[in-house]
Design a protein around this motif. Structure first.
Motif, PDB file in Angstrom:
ATOM      1  N   TYR A   1       0.842  -1.192   0.000  1.00  0.00           N
ATOM      2  CA  TYR A   1       0.000   0.000   0.000  1.00  0.00           C
ATOM      3  C   TYR A   1       0.886   1.254   0.000  1.00  0.00           C
ATOM      4  O   TYR A   1       1.922   1.284   0.649  1.00  0.00           O
ATOM      5  CB  TYR A   1      -0.861   0.066   1.270  1.00  0.00           C
TER       6      TYR A   1
ATOM      7  N   TYR B   1       0.518   5.387   0.945  1.00  0.00           N
ATOM      8  CA  TYR B   1      -0.295   6.419   1.583  1.00  0.00           C
ATOM      9  C   TYR B   1       0.460   7.740   1.522  1.00  0.00           C
ATOM     10  O   TYR B   1       1.676   7.771   1.371  1.00  0.00           O
ATOM     11  CB  TYR B   1      -0.555   6.092   3.065  1.00  0.00           C
TER      12      TYR B   1
ATOM     13  N   GLN C   1       0.731  11.422   3.823  1.00  0.00           N
ATOM     14  CA  GLN C   1       0.368  12.064   5.082  1.00  0.00           C
ATOM     15  C   GLN C   1       0.885  13.491   5.070  1.00  0.00           C
ATOM     16  O   GLN C   1       2.099  13.714   5.088  1.00  0.00           O
ATOM     17  CB  GLN C   1       0.933  11.282   6.272  1.00  0.00           C
TER      18      GLN C   1
ATOM     19  N   GLN D   1      -2.055  15.664   9.499  1.00  0.00           N
ATOM     20  CA  GLN D   1      -3.233  15.001   8.930  1.00  0.00           C
ATOM     21  C   GLN D   1      -3.123  13.489   9.068  1.00  0.00           C
ATOM     22  O   GLN D   1      -2.065  12.951   9.396  1.00  0.00           O
ATOM     23  CB  GLN D   1      -3.374  15.365   7.436  1.00  0.00           C
ATOM     24  N   GLY D   2      -4.236  12.814   8.802  1.00  0.00           N
ATOM     25  CA  GLY D   2      -4.235  11.362   8.800  1.00  0.00           C
ATOM     26  C   GLY D   2      -3.638  10.822   7.516  1.00  0.00           C
ATOM     27  O   GLY D   2      -3.154  11.574   6.667  1.00  0.00           O
ATOM     28  N   LEU D   3      -3.679   9.525   7.372  1.00  0.00           N
ATOM     29  CA  LEU D   3      -3.117   8.881   6.188  1.00  0.00           C
ATOM     30  C   LEU D   3      -4.148   8.855   5.063  1.00  0.00           C
ATOM     31  O   LEU D   3      -5.277   8.426   5.250  1.00  0.00           O
ATOM     32  CB  LEU D   3      -2.702   7.442   6.507  1.00  0.00           C
TER      33      LEU D   3
ATOM     34  N   PHE E   1      -5.073   7.229   1.565  1.00  0.00           N
ATOM     35  CA  PHE E   1      -4.787   6.064   0.716  1.00  0.00           C
ATOM     36  C   PHE E   1      -4.521   6.515  -0.717  1.00  0.00           C
ATOM     37  O   PHE E   1      -5.258   7.338  -1.262  1.00  0.00           O
ATOM     38  CB  PHE E   1      -5.979   5.112   0.764  1.00  0.00           C
TER      39      PHE E   1
ATOM     40  N   LEU F   1       4.167   7.276   2.684  1.00  0.00           N
ATOM     41  CA  LEU F   1       4.388   6.057   3.461  1.00  0.00           C
ATOM     42  C   LEU F   1       4.004   4.836   2.649  1.00  0.00           C
ATOM     43  O   LEU F   1       3.000   4.834   1.938  1.00  0.00           O
ATOM     44  CB  LEU F   1       3.549   6.092   4.736  1.00  0.00           C
TER      45      LEU F   1
ATOM     46  N   PHE G   1       4.554  -0.664   8.296  1.00  0.00           N
ATOM     47  CA  PHE G   1       4.878   0.576   7.594  1.00  0.00           C
ATOM     48  C   PHE G   1       6.387   0.815   7.531  1.00  0.00           C
ATOM     49  O   PHE G   1       7.133   0.466   8.454  1.00  0.00           O
ATOM     50  CB  PHE G   1       4.238   1.770   8.297  1.00  0.00           C
ATOM     51  N   GLY G   2       6.795   1.451   6.453  1.00  0.00           N
ATOM     52  CA  GLY G   2       8.152   1.952   6.355  1.00  0.00           C
ATOM     53  C   GLY G   2       8.258   3.295   7.052  1.00  0.00           C
ATOM     54  O   GLY G   2       7.260   3.837   7.527  1.00  0.00           O
ATOM     55  N   PRO G   3       9.460   3.870   7.084  1.00  0.00           N
ATOM     56  CA  PRO G   3       9.674   5.147   7.783  1.00  0.00           C
ATOM     57  C   PRO G   3       9.178   6.357   7.006  1.00  0.00           C
ATOM     58  O   PRO G   3       9.069   7.443   7.549  1.00  0.00           O
ATOM     59  CB  PRO G   3      11.191   5.195   7.959  1.00  0.00           C
TER      60      PRO G   3
END
Lengths: 113, 116
Positions: free
Chosen positions: B33, B35, B37, B41-43, B45, B91, B107-109
């Protein structure tokens, strides 16, 4: 319209108290709900998953409830510690042809020593 | 074992330039996936891959955004003709998928993109 809402204000609590974070959703029918923790400059980290037919799930000091009638999940951290300070994200998992995950905006939690 | 890695960690680019962001998922994870950000704010998609195919591209903000995945592993997100509103943290996450079971996402960094 579809939306996910979490506590709009940052939450500040005293060390040792229980923190309660709220996740409300509208016009979604999630099969699952997940909670993630995100620290500044890092990606989210998975904490807990609760299914639609489960009322409550626990893991160590964490407890999640899921009320599909109220369309709400509550996330509790008992005996909170300064290390629990972070942003907490709820995420709805919609089962379409795959698991589509919709994240809420997050709630910032600060635990004060 | 190794987690999800992303590169570069930071990217500053001039408006109008193209950028490529890379994601290396956890070995064996078939779902990937992307995303976005924005600050505070939120993630949001962007796109989902199952293997090398992307059954859901509905989150891509415009046709300047594209993504591919090769060999069921590495994925690249390309933004053409970058605009200042593209500035955000991008992300990547991967997960195991068996049938319709749900597994948590790793998740990655993230890659912090700044368009000047």
């Amino acid at each position: 319209s579809q939306k996910i809402e979490q506590n709009s204000e940052a939450l500040n609590i005293q060390e040792g108290k229980t923190a309660t974070l709220t996740c409300n959703y509208t016009n979604y029918s999630p099969a699952y709900l997940q909670w993630y923790r995100q620290d500044p400059g890092r990606g989210p980290v998975f904490l807990l998953l609760i299914r639609e037919n489960e009322k409550e799930k626990r893991k160590e000091r964490l407890k999640v409830t899921f009320d599909t009638t109220l369309k709400q999940s509550l996330f509790h951290i008992t005996a909170s510690q300064p290390a629990d300070s972070a942003t907490y994200l709820c995420a709805l998992v919609l089962q379409t042809s795959y698991d589509k995950v919709i994240f809420g905006p997050g709630t910032s939690l600060s635990v004060i020593p | 074992g190794a987690g999800v890695s992303q590169s570069p960690s930071n990217k500053v680019t001039e408006k109008g330039k193209d950028v490529e962001l890379r994601c290396d998922p956890i070995s064996g994870h078939t779902a990937l996936y992307w995303y976005r950000q924005s600050l505070g704010q939120g993630l949001e998609f962007l796109i989902y891959f199952q293997g090398n195919s992307a059954p859901d591209k509905s989150g891509l903000p415009s046709d300047r955004f594209s993504a591919e995945r090769t060999g069921g592993s590495v994925s690249t997100l390309t933004i053409q003709r970058t605009q200042q509103e593209d500035s955000a943290v991008y992300l990547c996450a991967s997960s195991l998928v068996f049938g319709r079971a749900t597994y948590e996402q790793y998740f990655g960094p993230g890659t912090r993109l700044t368009v000047t």
